[in-house]
Scaffold this motif. Sequence first.
Motif, PDB file in Angstrom:
ATOM      1  N   CYS A 109      84.344 164.556  37.868  1.00  0.00           N
ATOM      2  CA  CYS A 109      84.434 163.964  36.380  1.00  0.00           C
ATOM      3  C   CYS A 109      85.119 162.671  36.518  1.00  0.00           C
ATOM      4  O   CYS A 109      84.767 161.798  35.806  1.00  0.00           O
ATOM      5  CB  CYS A 109      85.068 164.766  35.367  1.00  0.00           C
ATOM      6  SG  CYS A 109      84.222 166.275  35.097  1.00  0.00           S
ATOM      7  N   ALA A 110      86.024 162.455  37.695  1.00  0.00           N
ATOM      8  CA  ALA A 110      86.927 161.230  37.861  1.00  0.00           C
ATOM      9  C   ALA A 110      85.658 159.898  38.115  1.00  0.00           C
ATOM     10  O   ALA A 110      85.866 158.740  37.798  1.00  0.00           O
ATOM     11  CB  ALA A 110      87.848 161.434  38.827  1.00  0.00           C
ATOM     12  N   ASP A 111      84.501 160.546  39.108  1.00  0.00           N
ATOM     13  CA  ASP A 111      83.547 159.355  39.165  1.00  0.00           C
ATOM     14  C   ASP A 111      82.631 158.953  37.996  1.00  0.00           C
ATOM     15  O   ASP A 111      82.135 157.813  37.803  1.00  0.00           O
ATOM     16  CB  ASP A 111      82.706 159.749  40.382  1.00  0.00           C
ATOM     17  CG  ASP A 111      83.514 160.217  41.751  1.00  0.00           C
ATOM     18  OD1 ASP A 111      84.329 159.311  42.080  1.00  0.00           O
ATOM     19  OD2 ASP A 111      83.283 161.069  42.460  1.00  0.00           O
ATOM     20  N   ILE A 112      82.553 160.117  37.046  1.00  0.00           N
ATOM     21  CA  ILE A 112      81.560 159.878  35.851  1.00  0.00           C
ATOM     22  C   ILE A 112      82.317 159.109  34.787  1.00  0.00           C
ATOM     23  O   ILE A 112      81.913 158.256  34.303  1.00  0.00           O
ATOM     24  CB  ILE A 112      81.397 161.268  35.337  1.00  0.00           C
ATOM     25  CG1 ILE A 112      80.318 161.951  36.493  1.00  0.00           C
ATOM     26  CG2 ILE A 112      80.437 161.197  33.963  1.00  0.00           C
ATOM     27  CD1 ILE A 112      79.944 163.410  36.177  1.00  0.00           C
ATOM     28  N   LEU A 113      83.791 159.306  34.776  1.00  0.00           N
ATOM     29  CA  LEU A 113      84.535 158.790  33.710  1.00  0.00           C
ATOM     30  C   LEU A 113      85.689 158.209  34.357  1.00  0.00           C
ATOM     31  O   LEU A 113      87.028 158.705  34.131  1.00  0.00           O
ATOM     32  CB  LEU A 113      85.166 160.010  32.634  1.00  0.00           C
ATOM     33  CG  LEU A 113      84.026 160.723  31.948  1.00  0.00           C
ATOM     34  CD1 LEU A 113      84.518 161.841  30.845  1.00  0.00           C
ATOM     35  CD2 LEU A 113      82.935 159.849  31.116  1.00  0.00           C
ATOM     36  N   PRO A 114      85.504 156.952  35.105  1.00  0.00           N
ATOM     37  CA  PRO A 114      86.586 156.383  35.848  1.00  0.00           C
ATOM     38  C   PRO A 114      87.839 156.004  34.542  1.00  0.00           C
ATOM     39  O   PRO A 114      89.010 155.759  35.062  1.00  0.00           O
ATOM     40  CB  PRO A 114      85.920 155.305  36.518  1.00  0.00           C
ATOM     41  CG  PRO A 114      84.746 155.109  35.610  1.00  0.00           C
ATOM     42  CD  PRO A 114      84.375 156.197  35.037  1.00  0.00           C
ATOM     43  N   ASP A 115      87.485 155.713  33.520  1.00  0.00           N
ATOM     44  CA  ASP A 115      88.395 155.260  32.536  1.00  0.00           C
ATOM     45  C   ASP A 115      88.025 155.671  31.117  1.00  0.00           C
ATOM     46  O   ASP A 115      86.792 156.180  30.949  1.00  0.00           O
ATOM     47  CB  ASP A 115      88.621 153.784  32.438  1.00  0.00           C
ATOM     48  CG  ASP A 115      87.382 152.850  32.387  1.00  0.00           C
ATOM     49  OD1 ASP A 115      86.845 153.119  30.983  1.00  0.00           O
ATOM     50  OD2 ASP A 115      87.052 152.298  33.168  1.00  0.00           O
ATOM     51  N   CYS A 146      91.520 158.179  34.685  1.00  0.00           N
ATOM     52  CA  CYS A 146      90.092 158.748  34.830  1.00  0.00           C
ATOM     53  C   CYS A 146      89.948 160.282  34.410  1.00  0.00           C
ATOM     54  O   CYS A 146      90.841 160.936  34.001  1.00  0.00           O
ATOM     55  CB  CYS A 146      89.645 158.760  36.136  1.00  0.00           C
ATOM     56  SG  CYS A 146      90.822 159.552  37.310  1.00  0.00           S
ATOM     57  N   GLY A 147      88.631 160.765  34.230  1.00  0.00           N
ATOM     58  CA  GLY A 147      88.236 161.945  33.438  1.00  0.00           C
ATOM     59  C   GLY A 147      88.706 163.319  34.264  1.00  0.00           C
ATOM     60  O   GLY A 147      89.142 163.452  35.740  1.00  0.00           O
ATOM     61  N   TRP A 148      89.047 164.292  33.726  1.00  0.00           N
ATOM     62  CA  TRP A 148      89.445 165.729  34.215  1.00  0.00           C
ATOM     63  C   TRP A 148      88.151 166.399  34.259  1.00  0.00           C
ATOM     64  O   TRP A 148      87.472 166.448  33.344  1.00  0.00           O
ATOM     65  CB  TRP A 148      90.507 166.232  33.237  1.00  0.00           C
ATOM     66  CG  TRP A 148      91.901 165.592  33.366  1.00  0.00           C
ATOM     67  CD1 TRP A 148      92.113 164.508  32.465  1.00  0.00           C
ATOM     68  CD2 TRP A 148      93.065 165.751  33.899  1.00  0.00           C
ATOM     69  NE1 TRP A 148      93.236 163.768  32.537  1.00  0.00           N
ATOM     70  CE2 TRP A 148      93.777 164.700  33.514  1.00  0.00           C
ATOM     71  CE3 TRP A 148      93.433 166.751  35.070  1.00  0.00           C
ATOM     72  CZ2 TRP A 148      95.069 164.798  34.020  1.00  0.00           C
ATOM     73  CZ3 TRP A 148      94.605 166.530  35.441  1.00  0.00           C
ATOM     74  CH2 TRP A 148      95.596 165.551  35.070  1.00  0.00           C
ATOM     75  N   THR A 149      88.068 167.319  35.095  1.00  0.00           N
ATOM     76  CA  THR A 149      87.231 168.353  35.532  1.00  0.00           C
ATOM     77  C   THR A 149      87.826 169.874  35.040  1.00  0.00           C
ATOM     78  O   THR A 149      88.665 170.299  35.500  1.00  0.00           O
ATOM     79  CB  THR A 149      86.798 168.494  36.896  1.00  0.00           C
ATOM     80  OG1 THR A 149      86.156 167.310  37.213  1.00  0.00           O
ATOM     81  CG2 THR A 149      85.776 169.714  37.031  1.00  0.00           C
TER      82      THR A 149
END
Length: 306
Positions: A109-115, A146-149
């Motif tokens: 999810c960090a790649d999908i929601l980098p900020d 960034c986002g959490w999974t």
Amino acid sequence: MIKLLRGFVTAVLFSIVIFTNAFFADNKRTAESQTDTLNTLLTVLTEYVLNRTAEVNTRITKNEQRINLLLQKQVELERKLNEHPSTTGKPSLLSNDEIGDSYVPPHSCADILPDRFAGDGGIYSITPLNMTPFEVYCLADPSGGCGWTLVWRRNEMNNEFNRTWTEYQNGFGALTDNFFIGLDKLYVLTNAEAQQLRIGTKYGENNWEFEMFEEFAIGSVRTQYEVFVKNGNNKSSIFQRLGRRARFFTKNLESRWGNEECAKVMGVGWWYSDDCKTYLKSRLYYMYINSPTYMVIRPKSCDKVG
């Protein structure tokens, strides 16, 4: 006789006139009633169409925003690719086909929601290294990181998490409800890149406690998914949800490490350390382990961004 006949004819004609007038009057009222009904129906249909139009326009706006974001990312990707030097020392200009072939799917999810401006939380597909794609629930970080999974969500105390060893290996539940991602997937995610872990535990109506681990990983099935945590921060609870080098136990597991009794008594699969035997008769510990809980992870490198 003739007078009687004339009187009879006159009465009949008068009756016909009255009936005709009444008939047309009834028809007029019926027509007016039907017109009113039709007007009401048209009003309702018009309001429905307008509401649906507003809803569709909202969806179109959101989709346009996402498309614009994807286009921005594509432009950035093309810029980076064109700046990358070729073997001859000159800039390498790639065709659209080559750019498409170089696409790297998101690993987390960090790649999908980098900020926090990258998009909304929700269900997305990720492709960790050496795995086929699967869906996860991503949570945007309100602080701007960034986002959490999401890897664990328990909404209430129930029997949903009193599962077998195989179920915990494969994962279970719905992404938007009670859910566990599965030990095998969690192993891949935490070993592909150093991860942070955040745990939220709810007590009472709306009393949440949080634990933050700067490093989190689990071992393979050969180690019974032994957990490795570092720099845990738990200021209020008298218990710790995760202890270092604890191993995973379920109600039906027979293990040489001997803590399966904890899983049977507590009614939930978990990373139990030897300390759990001390709390087997503790009602507080039982409620702590079975409280509503969520667990999320993200790459440790997120803290270095910006």
